[in-house]
Motif scaffolding. Structure first.
Motif, short mmCIF file in Angstrom:
data_model
loop_
_atom_site.label_atom_id
_atom_site.label_comp_id
_atom_site.label_asym_id
_atom_site.label_seq_id
_atom_site.Cartn_x
_atom_site.Cartn_y
_atom_site.Cartn_z
N ILE A 46 -68.22 -17.90 -70.08
CA ILE A 46 -66.80 -18.04 -70.42
C ILE A 46 -65.99 -16.91 -69.78
CG2 ILE A 46 -65.14 -17.98 -72.32
CD1 ILE A 46 -67.37 -19.36 -74.02
N ALA A 47 -66.47 -15.69 -69.90
CA ALA A 47 -65.74 -14.53 -69.35
C ALA A 47 -65.66 -14.62 -67.82
CB ALA A 47 -66.42 -13.24 -69.77
N GLU A 48 -66.73 -15.09 -67.18
CA GLU A 48 -66.73 -15.23 -65.72
C GLU A 48 -65.71 -16.28 -65.29
OE1 GLU A 48 -67.90 -16.24 -61.67
OE2 GLU A 48 -68.02 -17.61 -63.35
N GLY A 49 -65.63 -17.38 -66.03
CA GLY A 49 -64.64 -18.40 -65.74
C GLY A 49 -63.21 -17.89 -65.89
N ILE A 50 -62.98 -17.13 -66.94
CA ILE A 50 -61.64 -16.56 -67.16
C ILE A 50 -61.30 -15.56 -66.06
CG2 ILE A 50 -60.30 -15.06 -68.70
CD1 ILE A 50 -61.80 -16.46 -71.05
N SER A 51 -62.26 -14.71 -65.68
CA SER A 51 -61.99 -13.73 -64.63
C SER A 51 -61.73 -14.41 -63.28
CB SER A 51 -63.14 -12.73 -64.51
OG SER A 51 -64.29 -13.33 -63.96
N TYR A 52 -62.40 -15.53 -63.04
CA TYR A 52 -62.16 -16.31 -61.81
C TYR A 52 -60.72 -16.84 -61.80
CZ TYR A 52 -64.18 -18.94 -57.85
OH TYR A 52 -64.52 -19.43 -56.61
N LEU A 53 -60.29 -17.37 -62.94
CA LEU A 53 -58.92 -17.86 -63.04
C LEU A 53 -57.91 -16.72 -62.90
CD1 LEU A 53 -59.32 -20.46 -65.93
CD2 LEU A 53 -59.08 -20.90 -63.47
N ALA A 54 -58.25 -15.56 -63.45
CA ALA A 54 -57.36 -14.40 -63.31
C ALA A 54 -57.23 -13.98 -61.85
CB ALA A 54 -57.88 -13.23 -64.16
N LEU A 55 -58.31 -14.04 -61.10
CA LEU A 55 -58.24 -13.73 -59.67
C LEU A 55 -57.32 -14.71 -58.94
CD1 LEU A 55 -61.86 -12.82 -58.52
CD2 LEU A 55 -59.83 -11.41 -58.32
N PHE A 56 -57.48 -16.01 -59.23
CA PHE A 56 -56.60 -17.00 -58.60
C PHE A 56 -55.15 -16.81 -59.01
CE2 PHE A 56 -60.39 -19.80 -57.88
CZ PHE A 56 -60.25 -19.84 -56.50
N PHE A 57 -54.91 -16.52 -60.28
CA PHE A 57 -53.54 -16.28 -60.75
C PHE A 57 -52.93 -15.09 -60.01
CE2 PHE A 57 -50.44 -14.36 -63.63
CZ PHE A 57 -49.61 -15.45 -63.87
N LEU A 102 -74.62 -23.10 -58.98
CA LEU A 102 -73.47 -23.60 -58.22
C LEU A 102 -72.17 -23.42 -59.02
CD1 LEU A 102 -72.45 -25.05 -55.65
CD2 LEU A 102 -72.84 -27.20 -56.85
N ALA A 103 -72.28 -23.57 -60.32
CA ALA A 103 -71.10 -23.45 -61.18
C ALA A 103 -70.46 -22.07 -61.09
CB ALA A 103 -71.47 -23.75 -62.63
N SER A 104 -71.24 -21.06 -60.75
CA SER A 104 -70.67 -19.72 -60.64
C SER A 104 -69.72 -19.60 -59.46
CB SER A 104 -71.78 -18.68 -60.52
OG SER A 104 -72.47 -18.83 -59.30
N LEU A 105 -69.76 -20.56 -58.55
CA LEU A 105 -68.91 -20.52 -57.36
C LEU A 105 -67.67 -21.39 -57.47
CD1 LEU A 105 -71.75 -20.78 -54.70
CD2 LEU A 105 -70.66 -18.71 -55.57
#
Length: 106
Positions: free
Chosen positions: A22-33, A87-90
């Motif tokens: 969950i945290a990795e997904g949120i951090s990925y979205l934060a990078l895109f934002f 793959l989901a980590s990417l």
């Protein structure tokens, strides 16, 4: 006794993997934002936020991949499922899907 201790450790690692996914997904979205919304409008704020968000995401990414390998046998993932988990980590939002669909016994 030793087996019980090992089961407890696996349960803790599985919970940690759920949190990390969950945290990795949120951090990925934060990078895109930061890249897509903040950079065009405020380049200075973008530069300030880039390192802490990027470093956090990098640590969470490595933790996600490592924990996936550690809990693989406990979760009974075959090669295809393990490939999908990795793959989901990417892919953006994919770690949320993996956390819901593939994590058992947490």
């Amino acid at each position: 006794m030793l087996l019980l201790n090992f089961d407890i450790k696996l349960k803790i690692m599985t919970k940690l993997f759920k949190f990390t996914a969950i945290a990795e997904g949120i951090s990925y979205l934060a990078l895109f934002f930061n890249m897509l919304i903040i950079k065009p409008s405020n380049i200075e704020l973008y530069k300030i936020l880039l390192f802490p968000i990027g470093m956090t995401h990098g640590i969470l990414f490595i933790l996600y991949v490592a924990l996936a390998f550690l809990i693989r046998k406990n979760q009974n993932w075959n090669i295809k499922e393990m490939f999908l988990v990795q793959l989901a980590s990417l892919l953006p939002l994919a770690t949320f899907y993996i956390e819901k669909k593939y994590i058992k016994n947490a």
